[in-house]
Design an enzyme around this catalytic site. Structure first.
Site, short mmCIF file in Angstrom:
data_model
loop_
_atom_site.label_atom_id
_atom_site.label_comp_id
_atom_site.label_asym_id
_atom_site.label_seq_id
_atom_site.Cartn_x
_atom_site.Cartn_y
_atom_site.Cartn_z
N ARG A 75 -53.51 19.27 69.79
CA ARG A 75 -52.25 19.95 70.12
C ARG A 75 -52.44 21.47 70.19
O ARG A 75 -52.47 22.06 71.28
CB ARG A 75 -51.17 19.56 69.11
CG ARG A 75 -49.75 19.92 69.51
CD ARG A 75 -49.38 21.37 69.30
NE ARG A 75 -49.51 21.80 67.90
CZ ARG A 75 -49.42 23.07 67.53
NH1 ARG A 75 -49.20 24.02 68.41
NH2 ARG A 75 -49.57 23.40 66.25
N ASP A 76 -52.65 22.09 69.05
CA ASP A 76 -52.77 23.56 69.04
C ASP A 76 -54.00 23.98 69.83
O ASP A 76 -54.00 25.02 70.51
CB ASP A 76 -52.87 24.05 67.59
CG ASP A 76 -52.36 25.47 67.40
OD1 ASP A 76 -52.18 26.17 68.40
OD2 ASP A 76 -52.16 25.88 66.25
N HIS B 289 -52.21 27.34 57.74
CA HIS B 289 -52.57 27.09 59.15
C HIS B 289 -53.17 28.39 59.67
O HIS B 289 -52.45 29.29 60.12
CB HIS B 289 -51.30 26.69 59.89
CG HIS B 289 -51.41 26.48 61.36
ND1 HIS B 289 -51.45 25.24 61.95
CD2 HIS B 289 -51.46 27.37 62.39
CE1 HIS B 289 -51.50 25.37 63.27
NE2 HIS B 289 -51.51 26.65 63.57
N HIS C 6 -55.31 30.80 61.97
CA HIS C 6 -56.02 31.11 63.22
C HIS C 6 -57.10 32.14 62.88
O HIS C 6 -56.95 32.93 61.94
CB HIS C 6 -55.05 31.63 64.28
CG HIS C 6 -54.23 30.52 64.90
ND1 HIS C 6 -54.52 29.97 66.13
CD2 HIS C 6 -53.15 29.85 64.43
CE1 HIS C 6 -53.65 29.01 66.40
NE2 HIS C 6 -52.80 28.92 65.39
N CYS D 297 -52.19 30.23 70.83
CA CYS D 297 -50.78 29.94 71.08
C CYS D 297 -50.36 30.62 72.38
O CYS D 297 -50.61 31.82 72.56
CB CYS D 297 -49.92 30.46 69.92
SG CYS D 297 -48.16 30.25 70.22
N ASN E 197 -57.57 27.97 65.93
CA ASN E 197 -57.53 27.79 64.48
C ASN E 197 -58.93 27.87 63.93
O ASN E 197 -59.91 27.75 64.66
CB ASN E 197 -56.98 26.39 64.16
CG ASN E 197 -55.56 26.24 64.55
OD1 ASN E 197 -55.27 25.86 65.67
ND2 ASN E 197 -54.66 26.56 63.65
P1 HMG Z 1 -34.91 25.87 76.59
O1 HMG Z 1 -35.34 26.14 77.99
O2 HMG Z 1 -34.07 26.89 75.88
O3 HMG Z 1 -34.26 24.41 76.46
O4 HMG Z 1 -36.21 25.63 75.75
P2 HMG Z 1 -32.91 23.83 76.94
O5 HMG Z 1 -32.41 22.99 75.81
O6 HMG Z 1 -32.01 24.88 77.52
O7 HMG Z 1 -33.40 22.88 78.13
C1 HMG Z 1 -33.96 23.38 79.33
C2 HMG Z 1 -34.66 22.24 80.06
O8 HMG Z 1 -35.77 21.80 79.28
C3 HMG Z 1 -33.80 21.01 80.30
O9 HMG Z 1 -34.26 20.40 81.51
C4 HMG Z 1 -34.18 20.10 79.14
O10 HMG Z 1 -33.98 18.74 79.41
C5 HMG Z 1 -35.67 20.40 79.01
P3 HMG Z 1 -33.52 20.69 82.92
O11 HMG Z 1 -32.09 20.33 82.65
O12 HMG Z 1 -33.71 22.17 83.18
O13 HMG Z 1 -34.25 19.80 83.87
N1 HMG Z 1 -36.16 20.14 77.66
C6 HMG Z 1 -37.16 19.29 77.37
N2 HMG Z 1 -37.93 18.51 78.15
C7 HMG Z 1 -38.85 17.75 77.52
N3 HMG Z 1 -39.03 17.74 76.17
C8 HMG Z 1 -38.27 18.51 75.38
C9 HMG Z 1 -37.29 19.32 75.98
N4 HMG Z 1 -36.39 20.18 75.48
C10 HMG Z 1 -35.70 20.67 76.51
N5 HMG Z 1 -38.47 18.50 74.05
C11 HMG Z 1 -37.45 24.68 73.96
C12 HMG Z 1 -36.18 25.38 74.36
C13 HMG Z 1 -37.57 24.74 72.44
C14 HMG Z 1 -37.40 23.24 74.42
C15 HMG Z 1 -38.64 25.42 74.63
O14 HMG Z 1 -38.57 26.76 74.26
C16 HMG Z 1 -39.96 24.86 74.25
O15 HMG Z 1 -40.32 23.76 74.65
N6 HMG Z 1 -40.74 25.63 73.47
C17 HMG Z 1 -42.02 25.17 72.95
C18 HMG Z 1 -43.02 26.27 73.01
C19 HMG Z 1 -44.31 25.77 72.45
O16 HMG Z 1 -44.68 24.60 72.53
N7 HMG Z 1 -45.08 26.70 71.82
C20 HMG Z 1 -46.36 26.37 71.25
C21 HMG Z 1 -46.26 25.57 70.01
S1 HMG Z 1 -45.82 26.52 68.57
C22 HMG Z 1 -47.32 27.06 67.95
O17 HMG Z 1 -48.34 26.92 68.59
C23 HMG Z 1 -47.38 27.66 66.57
C24 HMG Z 1 -47.95 26.70 65.52
O18 HMG Z 1 -49.25 26.27 65.88
C25 HMG Z 1 -48.00 27.38 64.14
C26 HMG Z 1 -48.68 28.75 64.18
O19 HMG Z 1 -49.81 28.88 64.67
O20 HMG Z 1 -48.02 29.67 63.71
C27 HMG Z 1 -47.07 25.44 65.37
MG MG Z 2 -51.07 27.45 65.57
#
Ligand code: HMG
Ligand code: MG
Length: 301
Positions: A15-16, A207, A209, A240, A249
């Site tokens: 994933r990450d 966690h 990095h 990220c 990581n």
């Molecule tokens: P948004 O655009 O504000 O969402 O995103 P929305 O609720 O307004 O929906 C917009 C569209 O997205 C809609 O579709 C929804 O159906 C769709 P449309 O009507 O336009 O066709 N949608 C989805 N589709 C599939 N699966 C879903 C989903 N949700 C909405 N789950 C949202 C808000 C949170 C969804 C967006 O910002 C997002 O997906 N963000 C994720 C970003 C991400 O993955 N970042 C990396 C992971 S975090 C990380 O790496 C840190 C970590 O490792 C820890 C660390 O290192 O610190 C964990």
């Molecule tokens: Mg991370």
């Protein structure tokens, strides 16, 4: 429950590690990676995320990954889920547990999940309710615990506040994310100590990095403080998408080597793990970020 001499490793490479890869990766290759990791002895593997595919295109095919893996008894296949829609997608394909993710920095929260910290906690409530009803464990991440790419310094008290909110909401474990790898043993200690005022030490994970090369030192300090859960990524894959310049990581191979040296148990076969890392690196056409994997490979040539 971990004993003082045993450590839980949460492998986040699929994933990450892969979420930031610009090149397309077939589901078959992701599946092969997850299977190789479980065969190497990893017992918790974050196999993908169910986020908006427009935000993170690489994770668009996570359904196929969860559907295609060979499930090893006892292994937990975790999924990162930002909202109820993501939770439902993950559960439909048999995720064993899910993870929600908040940040300790407002700017990062907006960039990463398009809402404020408090809105994110509200958005997680339906996931917590559904997961509780279905008996699905939920893990909580707090990002930017030792610095934010947009805001700079982050106060340990803010990290502790968000960690406490996630724990109070029902997360069984809180993973403290040094998203941009700027933490040092001193700053990580301050974060852990701030959180440990409110949460039991055994509920905390680190966690790390490795952007600034501090991950192993930070993990060692965390072990000394009593933390026994660490996230890592095979071959040090990753970064990220919303933290520019953040590297992967800590490499799982390097973590395992450290734990072996400390005489701590973890259940992972280092050679098989290194082979899993070599295979995905060959697939991606890149060198492993793990010094241990590189040293082991050099011995074999
Ligand atoms: P948004 O655009 O504000 O969402 O995103 P929305 O609720 O307004 O929906 C917009 C569209 O997205 C809609 O579709 C929804 O159906 C769709 P449309 O009507 O336009 O066709 N949608 C989805 N589709 C599939 N699966 C879903 C989903 N949700 C909405 N789950 C949202 C808000 C949170 C969804 C967006 O910002 C997002 O997906 N963000 C994720 C970003 C991400 O993955 N970042 C990396 C992971 S975090 C990380 O790496 C840190 C970590 O490792 C820890 C660390 O290192 O610190 C964990
Ligand atoms: Mg991370």
């Amino acid at each position: 429950m971990n004993t003082p001499q045993s450590v839980k490793i949460v492998e986040v490479g699929p994933r990450d590690g892969l979420q930031n890869e610009p090149q397309p990766i077939d589901a078959a290759d992701k599946i092969a990676l997850v299977n190789a990791l479980s065969e190497a002895g990893l017992q918790v593997i974050e196999a993908g995320s169910f986020v908006n595919p427009k935000w993170v295109p690489q994770m668009a095919g996570s359904e196929a990954v969860f559907e295609g893996i060979t499930r090893k008894p006892g292994v937990r296949y975790a999924a990162l889920t930002p909202n109820l829609k993501g939770y439902e997608r993950a559960i439909a394909v048999g995720a064993s547990e899910v993870a929600i993710f908040a940040a300790a920095s407002e700017a990062f929260s907006q960039k990463n999940i398009n809402c404020s910290i408090s809105e994110s906690i509200e958005r997680f409530a339906p996931i917590m309710d559904a997961a509780k009803a279905a008996n699905i464990p939920v893990r909580g991440y707090v990002s930017c615990v030792a610095g934010c790419p947009y805001e700079g310094d982050v106060a340990p008290a803010k990290v502790a506040e968000v960690a406490t909110q996630l724990y109070a909401a029902g997360c069984y474990e809180i993973s403290l994310g040094d998203t941009i790898g700027t933490g040092t043993p001193a700053s990580i200690e301050a974060v852990i100590n701030a959180c440990a005022v409110h949460l039991p030490m055994e509920k905390l994970a680190l966690h790390a990095h490795d952007t600034y090369g501090q991950a192993l030192a930070n993990i060692y300090r965390a072990i000394q403080l009593g933390v026994r859960v660490f996230d890592s990524s095979v071959a040090g894959l990753g970064g990220c998408p919303y933290a520019k310049g953040a590297s992967g990581n800590v490499a799982t191979e390097d973590l395992v080597y450290l734990l072996n040296g400390l005489g701590m148990s973890h259940g992972v076969d280092l050679n098989r793990l290194a082979q899993a890392g070599q295979a995905i690196c060959a697939q991606l056409g890149r060198h492993s970020q793990s010094k241990v994997a590189r040293a082991l490979a050099a011995k074999c040539t």
